[in-house]
Design a protein around this motif. Structure first.
Motif, short mmCIF file in Angstrom:
data_model
loop_
_atom_site.label_atom_id
_atom_site.label_comp_id
_atom_site.label_asym_id
_atom_site.label_seq_id
_atom_site.Cartn_x
_atom_site.Cartn_y
_atom_site.Cartn_z
N VAL A 24 0.85 -1.21 0.00
CA VAL A 24 0.00 0.00 0.00
C VAL A 24 0.87 1.24 0.00
CG1 VAL A 24 -1.71 1.32 1.31
CG2 VAL A 24 -1.97 -1.14 1.11
N HIS A 28 0.28 3.49 -3.20
CA HIS A 28 -0.77 4.48 -2.97
C HIS A 28 -0.59 5.79 -3.74
CE1 HIS A 28 -4.40 5.57 -0.82
NE2 HIS A 28 -3.89 6.78 -0.69
N ASP A 31 -1.95 5.35 -7.06
CA ASP A 31 -3.40 5.17 -6.96
C ASP A 31 -4.09 6.53 -6.82
OD1 ASP A 31 -5.23 2.90 -6.97
OD2 ASP A 31 -5.91 3.69 -5.05
N PRO A 77 -7.13 1.59 2.80
CA PRO A 77 -6.51 0.41 2.17
C PRO A 77 -5.57 -0.36 3.10
CG PRO A 77 -5.83 2.44 1.05
CD PRO A 77 -6.92 2.80 2.00
N VAL A 81 -6.10 -4.11 3.29
CA VAL A 81 -5.11 -4.91 2.57
C VAL A 81 -4.26 -5.77 3.51
CG1 VAL A 81 -2.99 -4.72 1.18
CG2 VAL A 81 -5.03 -3.46 0.51
N GLU A 131 -15.17 -6.43 -2.98
CA GLU A 131 -15.09 -5.90 -4.35
C GLU A 131 -16.48 -5.53 -4.89
OE1 GLU A 131 -12.39 -6.68 -7.13
OE2 GLU A 131 -10.92 -6.35 -5.57
N LYS A 134 -17.32 -2.25 -3.22
CA LYS A 134 -16.45 -1.19 -3.75
C LYS A 134 -16.90 -0.78 -5.15
CE LYS A 134 -12.51 -2.14 -5.69
NZ LYS A 134 -11.65 -1.71 -6.74
#
Length: 300
Positions: A24, A28, A31, A77, A81, A131, A134
């Motif tokens: 992450v 990130h 992202d 996250p 994660v 998912e 999300k």
């Protein structure tokens, strides 16, 4: 070659969690840039867009908000994660252990692929509902039509409408994505580790650049396999109830008919740009944590 360390699924669990945090942390910023590029307002006639591209977005974010700006929203996250990677690496460790007759057995590549696939089964149990929620919240934000107040409200509404099946819609497609992709992920990493380890040396003596390269390439191979089923899964999970009665076959038929085979590789560049550094950091974090655990708790 020195005697290999016995496989410990428990150590894999903790080291995998630390690897997830590293993933992450490394991934990130890209992202954040990806989301800002995707959601920037459409320029009016004669106006220039807010960001010209990836580099421009990065420069403007750093100039305006400093390094902190690239790490906005990282807590969520990390919370999600870390346990997922812990479970993923635990599954891989367990898969390897189950196939060994003695602790010194060296596994073949097909066996490593199978162990990786087991880790995909473990993560799908967590990933599929996450998912689904999300994807629904993301397309809701894009369409502007607010149906769900947040993740918990989304779970409640899905459960009320279709029970537990509503929450787990798309599980088969998540498995189709994660089983071969996880197998490829771990097999590629172990294969490159073997390739990069000098003759007569053990894996534990592998240099940091070698670990970073093997981890980064594992991420790329993982996503090369995962992108087509990922595109199908997102379509299926966000479709209105009953739109695809035959599941993924209907989604695949519609997608290829309307947009061609290339549409199965949507978002390829963005995914690949992030895959190498994020997974290189993940495996380096995993190996560092493993070394520490082998030293601190050799009998775990």
């Amino acid at each position: 070659m020195s005697k290999q360390q016995p496989i410990s699924p428990a150590k894999n669990f903790f080291a995998g969690g630390f690897g997830g945090v590293c993933l992450v942390f490394a991934g990130h910023p890209l992202d954040t840039i990806k989301v800002r590029l995707q959601t920037q307002p459409k320029p009016k006639p004669g106006e220039i867009p807010l960001y010209a591209g990836t580099i421009d977005c990065c420069k403007k974010t750093l100039a305006k908000e400093g390094l902190k700006g690239l790490y906005k929203g990282m807590a969520a996250p990390i919370i999600g994660v870390t346990p997922m990677f812990a479970v993923c690496f635990f599954g891989f460790g367990l898969g390897k252990k189950l196939q060994q007759k003695t602790p010194d057995d060296i596994l073949t590549y097909p066996q490593l692929f199978a162990a990786g696939m087991l880790s995909g089964v473990f993560t799908t149990a967590i990933m599929a509902p996450g998912e689904r929620i999300k994807c629904l919240l993301q397309i809701q934000a894009a369409s502007g039509e607010i149906k769900y107040a947040g993740p918990m409200d989304c779970v409640k509404q899905l459960y009320r409408e279709n029970g537990i099946r509503g929450i787990y819609k798309g599980t088969a497609l998540t498995l189709m994505r994660d089983l071969p992709a996880s197998g490829m992920y771990f097999m590629t990493y172990e294969w490159l580790k073997n390739l990069l380890t000098p003759a007569g040396k053990s894996h534990s003596e592998l240099s940091i650049p070698s670990i970073l390269f093997a981890g980064g390439m594992a991420g790329i191979f993982n996503w090369a396999v995962a992108i087509p089923p990922d595109v199908l899964k997102s379509r299926f999970q966000t479709a209105p109830e009953g739109k695809y009665p035959n599941g993924f076959r209907d989604v695949l038929r519609e997608l290829i008919r309307e947009e061609g085979v290339a549409s199965l590789y949507k978002g390829f560049t963005a995914v690949m740009l992030r895959a190498f550094p994020a997974n290189a950091a993940c495996f380096l974090g995993f190996e560092v944590a493993m070394k520490f655990l082998n030293w601190a708790a050799p009998s775990l």
